[in-house]
Design a protein around this motif. Structure first.
Motif, PDB file in Angstrom:
ATOM      1  N   GLU A 172      -0.720   7.119   7.471  1.00 40.41           N
ATOM      2  CA  GLU A 172      -1.311   6.588   6.247  1.00 40.41           C
ATOM      3  C   GLU A 172      -0.235   6.020   5.326  1.00 40.41           C
ATOM      4  OE1 GLU A 172      -5.122   9.638   5.806  1.00 40.41           O
ATOM      5  OE2 GLU A 172      -3.411   9.787   4.445  1.00 40.41           O
ATOM      6  N   ARG A 173      -0.561   4.914   4.694  1.00 42.70           N
ATOM      7  CA  ARG A 173       0.307   4.362   3.663  1.00 42.70           C
ATOM      8  C   ARG A 173      -0.439   4.390   2.348  1.00 42.70           C
ATOM      9  NH1 ARG A 173       4.249  -0.172   4.967  1.00 42.70           N
ATOM     10  NH2 ARG A 173       5.486   1.726   5.204  1.00 42.70           N
ATOM     11  N   TYR A 189      -4.300   2.671   6.789  1.00 45.31           N
ATOM     12  CA  TYR A 189      -3.879   3.344   8.022  1.00 45.31           C
ATOM     13  C   TYR A 189      -3.255   2.300   8.951  1.00 45.31           C
ATOM     14  CZ  TYR A 189      -4.220   6.430  12.118  1.00 45.31           C
ATOM     15  OH  TYR A 189      -3.944   7.191  13.231  1.00 45.31           O
ATOM     16  N   SER A 208       4.497   7.817   6.127  1.00 50.73           N
ATOM     17  CA  SER A 208       3.560   6.947   6.839  1.00 50.73           C
ATOM     18  C   SER A 208       3.759   7.030   8.347  1.00 50.73           C
ATOM     19  CB  SER A 208       3.724   5.496   6.370  1.00 50.73           C
ATOM     20  OG  SER A 208       3.411   5.366   5.009  1.00 50.73           O
ATOM     21  N   SER A 232       4.304   4.996  -0.075  1.00 52.77           N
ATOM     22  CA  SER A 232       4.728   5.951   0.945  1.00 52.77           C
ATOM     23  C   SER A 232       5.318   5.197   2.136  1.00 52.77           C
ATOM     24  CB  SER A 232       3.550   6.812   1.394  1.00 52.77           C
ATOM     25  OG  SER A 232       2.548   6.028   2.007  1.00 52.77           O
TER      26      SER A 232
END
Length: 239
Positions: free
Chosen positions: A234-235, A26, A229, A225
């Protein structure tokens, strides 16, 4: 530094009650994401209206008193300029109180040896000379370099020269002139300031195009991602 990334993924997943198997972190907090999209909208408006201010608009039929097209264009440009400037000040505040990823666009760690080695690996990845990219929680070194020189410094330049040009209408007693009027000591001819301001616009346009392309590239090629993101924060590192 794969080990550090793996440890960070595990810690962040545990903190947010996420599955460690998903490899989710995150990095981008909500205020940072809000600034990103508001800033993008402001730049879009500034680019479009700035282009018409520099080239002029088509002649509208009827009496001049019945048309205010160019006035609306200038008003939109000035309003978006204030949004950009205030947002940039808030972005500096976020860099001071946020996580390490919120500070990446304000410096380039050229004094670190690992930065140059990771920069070279990023260049090889984008040049299709590397089979796999390195895992980075935030921006990779090449993106950080581009963000600092093409976005951060250019944005500061555009804000200063923009308010200097605005001060020509607000007067020498305005706060805009007191803060940014020194620009005319460098370029006494205001047309020169207009020219440099317009050049700065094209630098940001080129950066935006490369930025969007690189984000799509990362989503597709690196299995990491990127675009999502900046919506969810979020990644995810996908297999």
């Amino acid at each position: 530094m794969p080990q550090a990334v793996t440890i960070r993924i595990a810690n962040d997943a545990a903190r947010r009650d996420r599955s460690v198997e998903r490899d989710v972190v995150y990095p981008y907090e909500l205020p940072l994401r809000l600034w990103h999209w508001v800033n993008a909208a402001a730049i879009l408006v500034l680019g479009i209206t700035g282009y018409f201010i520099g080239t002029g608009t088509e002649v509208t039929p009827g009496e001049a008193s019945d048309n205010f097209l160019f006035g609306y264009v200038r008003f939109a440009h000035f309003s978006a300029g204030y949004v950009l400037a205030i947002g940039f000040l808030l972005r500096i505040y976020l860099a001071l109180v946020g996580n390490s990823h919120a500070r990446q666009i304000f410096y380039v760690p050229i004094w670190r040896r690992c930065f140059w080695s990771e920069l070279w690996r990023a260049v090889r990845w984008y040049a299709l000379l590397a089979a796999e990219p390195e895992k980075h929680l935030g921006h990779n070194p090449l993106a950080q370099l581009a963000m600092f020189f093409m976005f951060t410094l250019t944005t500061v330049f555009m804000i200063v020269t923009g308010f200097a040009l605005y001060a020509q209408g607000s007067g020498n007693d305005s706060w805009q002139y007191k803060l940014c009027g020194w620009v005319f000591a460098i370029w006494p001819n205001s047309q020169d300031v207009h020219t440099w301001h317009r050049l700065g616009m094209w630098v940001i346009v080129c950066f935006a195009l490369v930025h969007i392309y690189a984000a799509i590239w990362e989503d597709v090629m690196s299995r990491r991602s990127s675009i999502s993101s900046l919506i969810s924060g979020e990644r995810e590192f996908r297999d």
